[in-house]
Motif scaffolding. Sequence first.
Motif, PDB file in Angstrom:
ATOM      1  N   GLY A 118      -7.793  -0.707  22.574  1.00 22.20           N
ATOM      2  CA  GLY A 118      -7.809  -0.249  21.197  1.00 22.20           C
ATOM      3  C   GLY A 118      -7.566  -1.416  20.261  1.00 22.20           C
ATOM      4  O   GLY A 118      -7.193  -2.521  20.699  1.00 22.20           O
ATOM      5  N   ILE A 119      -7.773  -1.186  18.985  1.00 20.73           N
ATOM      6  CA  ILE A 119      -7.516  -2.197  17.959  1.00 20.73           C
ATOM      7  C   ILE A 119      -6.380  -1.698  17.083  1.00 20.73           C
ATOM      8  O   ILE A 119      -6.512  -0.669  16.416  1.00 20.73           O
ATOM      9  N   GLU A 120      -5.290  -2.429  17.092  1.00 16.15           N
ATOM     10  CA  GLU A 120      -4.156  -2.128  16.211  1.00 16.15           C
ATOM     11  C   GLU A 120      -4.418  -2.805  14.869  1.00 16.15           C
ATOM     12  O   GLU A 120      -4.799  -3.976  14.826  1.00 16.15           O
ATOM     13  N   VAL A 121      -4.239  -2.077  13.785  1.00 13.03           N
ATOM     14  CA  VAL A 121      -4.448  -2.644  12.446  1.00 13.03           C
ATOM     15  C   VAL A 121      -3.102  -3.125  11.915  1.00 13.03           C
ATOM     16  O   VAL A 121      -2.102  -2.415  11.984  1.00 13.03           O
ATOM     17  N   GLU A 122      -3.098  -4.355  11.397  1.00  8.98           N
ATOM     18  CA  GLU A 122      -1.867  -5.004  10.930  1.00  8.98           C
ATOM     19  C   GLU A 122      -2.095  -5.573   9.527  1.00  8.98           C
ATOM     20  O   GLU A 122      -2.864  -6.526   9.349  1.00  8.98           O
ATOM     21  N   ALA A 150       3.637 -10.996  18.127  1.00  6.74           N
ATOM     22  CA  ALA A 150       2.568 -10.602  19.046  1.00  6.74           C
ATOM     23  C   ALA A 150       2.967 -10.870  20.496  1.00  6.74           C
ATOM     24  O   ALA A 150       3.651 -11.853  20.799  1.00  6.74           O
ATOM     25  N   THR A 178      -2.646 -11.787  23.319  1.00 12.34           N
ATOM     26  CA  THR A 178      -3.080 -10.957  22.207  1.00 12.34           C
ATOM     27  C   THR A 178      -4.087 -11.723  21.362  1.00 12.34           C
ATOM     28  O   THR A 178      -3.938 -12.918  21.143  1.00 12.34           O
ATOM     29  N   HIS A 234      -3.933  -7.188  24.317  1.00 13.31           N
ATOM     30  CA  HIS A 234      -3.779  -6.506  23.029  1.00 13.31           C
ATOM     31  C   HIS A 234      -4.752  -7.109  22.027  1.00 13.31           C
ATOM     32  O   HIS A 234      -5.061  -8.300  22.078  1.00 13.31           O
ATOM     33  N   ILE A 262      -5.133  -7.088  17.741  1.00 15.39           N
ATOM     34  CA  ILE A 262      -4.551  -6.715  16.454  1.00 15.39           C
ATOM     35  C   ILE A 262      -5.422  -7.322  15.367  1.00 15.39           C
ATOM     36  O   ILE A 262      -5.759  -8.507  15.421  1.00 15.39           O
ATOM     37  N   SER A 263      -5.793  -6.522  14.377  1.00 18.18           N
ATOM     38  CA  SER A 263      -6.727  -6.976  13.350  1.00 18.18           C
ATOM     39  C   SER A 263      -6.213  -6.728  11.940  1.00 18.18           C
ATOM     40  O   SER A 263      -5.488  -5.761  11.681  1.00 18.18           O
TER      41      SER A 263
END
Length: 176
Positions: free
Chosen positions: A67-71, A122, A126, A44, A46-47
């Motif tokens: 993919g990049i999950e935005v957090e 997370a 990740t 994973h 996460i950015s």
Amino acid sequence: MKKTIYLVRHCSATGQEPGALLTPEGEQQARQLANFFQDKEIRHIISSPFTRAIESIEPTADLLGLGIEVEDRLAERVLSTDNLPDWMERLKESFQDLDMKLSGGESGMEAAERGMAALASAADRTILVTHGNLLGLMLKKIDESYGYEEWKNFTNPDIYQVEIEGAAFQANRIWE
């Protein structure tokens, strides 16, 4: 169950505003990050929503087919909304007094807690991409010996590997 999380400080950028882009050097650093993570079995990514953070990890996401999950919890801490000519001194004070809160900003404790919440939630393997001030505050929550001097020594990019087992967190710098 033990989890391994990678905390990444973004690559060199053109500025501090949320929409700041990577510099040409930062773009090269982003490609180096991709090479670094190529064999780490990342599951994973996460950015922070800031452009420089997303651009820093895009080559890694592309290489790994993720993919990049935005957090939002990984966004940089706002020290103050006022223009502070002595902002470095105020930042130093904020590492010593985590409850200090300047006009329009968030305290070090507030920022650290939101960052740690993102870290704790997370999944194993990740990458979390964030910013220097928030990274420093998160590391201080993991190991109270971290502070302003350690923050000053961060590089762009920088990587810390965090091992989480139960309520125990262990962080080690792994970027050279």
